[in-house]
Design a protein around this motif. Structure first.
Motif: not given
Length: 334
Positions: A81-94, A101-105
């Motif tokens: 879908e169309e979105s003006e945001s390109d603000h992504w974050h990736w998360y990981i769990r065991d 948990n947030l992967i900050t980099e």
């Protein structure tokens, strides 16, 4: 730098490739750069539980059927879908019962990391301009399968490369190759395997990518697109024909190649004569004792001894449920 999927409930060390994305604040004291921030004051004040209650409409592409320990994992988050945001974050769990948990980099729509822990899950979350979670992906599980042919033990690597003692070779049953298998020849013809040939050229340096492609085109060529093996029956499927026969074990032969390494052909003989089915089939999968095959080269014909001399055409088969990208990944891992 690369992400290392390794055990850790508090802080998980990351050595990942820094990707372009939204601008984060500098890591806070006590949260080392390149680590997961599990504190309640996570950067950008993202939901501290990281259990985002938003739609799972993001598609994560590039996931392999499975990885081997140390393989590079490359993923891409796609939101149609169309979105003006390109603000992504990736998360990981065991695992599925652990907290995210947030992967900050990892700050863009692309992810690159190293597979070191089986069963870990990753997800991508897209945030809006208010730094609120907007949409996310379903969790992607990292499956690690260090089967025999890709073992990192020097002993098994030597066997895979064709260096072993006669006494190590053992008989095998047809069940080692049981399953639904597809030829890789169509992937060569449509260009999917070009990445493999480029990789071989760059790392081996003895042939150009085009020369590798020509060599493998001769090896992979076949009109049998699919093979199904179940118990003692083998079914050959061509575009216009399907043939099934019962095969019985007929021993193995150890071959020595010009390069000095060796291989083992496991041979099966057709139980009842047929004008359409091959009298003999010979498997070569780089293994020399009972184990489930990850892929194999198959030789077939009516002359047992003549087949042993065939070293130029070796139709190759991978599991039917693997797509082209997964097969490329497997081949490069060799």
């Amino acid at each position: 730098m690369r992400t290392s999927f390794s055990k850790g409930l508090g802080i998980l060390t990351l050595s990942l490739l820094v990707l372009v994305g939204c601008q984060e604040a500098e890591p806070q004291e006590g949260v080392a750069e390149g680590h997961m921030d599990t504190s309640s004051s996570a950067l950008h004040d993202h939901n501290s539980s990281n259990d985002h209650q938003v739609a799972e409409d993001v598609d994560v592409q590039g996931v392999a059927d499975h990885y081997h320990t140390g393989d590079i994992v490359k993923l891409t988050a796609v939101f149609e879908e169309e979105s003006e945001s390109d603000h992504w974050h990736w998360y990981i769990r065991d695992n599925q019962d652990a907290e995210w948990n947030l992967i900050t980099e990892q700050k863009g729509s692309s992810f690159k990391g190293e597979a070191n822990r089986n069963g870990q899950q990753i997800k991508a979350v897209l945030y809006n301009d208010e730094h609120e979670a907007y949409v996310q992906s379903v969790p992607i599980e990292i499956v690690i399968d260090d089967h025999d042919s890709h073992s990192h033990h020097p002993h098994d690597e030597q066997i895979y490369n064709g260096y072993f003692e006669d006494s190590q070779v053992k008989d095998r049953e047809l069940s080692d190759w049981e399953g639904d298998w597809q030829s890789v020849y169509p992937y060569l013809k449509d260009g999917t395997l070009d990445e493999v040939f480029t990789y071989k050229s760059e790392h081996n340096g003895d042939r150009t990518a085009e020369e590798y492609k020509q060599y493998y085109a001769q090896g992979y060529e076949t009109d049998v697109d699919r093979i199904i093996i179940e118990e003692d029956t083998v079914t050959f499927l061509k575009s216009d024909k399907e043939l099934t026969g019962e095969y019985a074990y007929d021993g193995y032969e150890i071959l020595t190649y010009e390069a000095g390494n060796r291989g083992v052909r496991y041979i099966f003989k057709l139980a009842e004569d047929s004008d359409e089915l091959p009298q003999f089939i010979q498997f070569s999968d780089h293994n020399i004792y009972p184990t489930d095959a990850g892929h194999y080269h198959l030789y077939w014909g009516n002359d047992r001894e003549a087949l042993l001399d065939e070293v130029e055409n070796w139709p190759t088969y991978y599991p039917k449920d693997m797509d082209g990208a997964s097969i490329v990944h497997e081949m490069i891992a060799h």
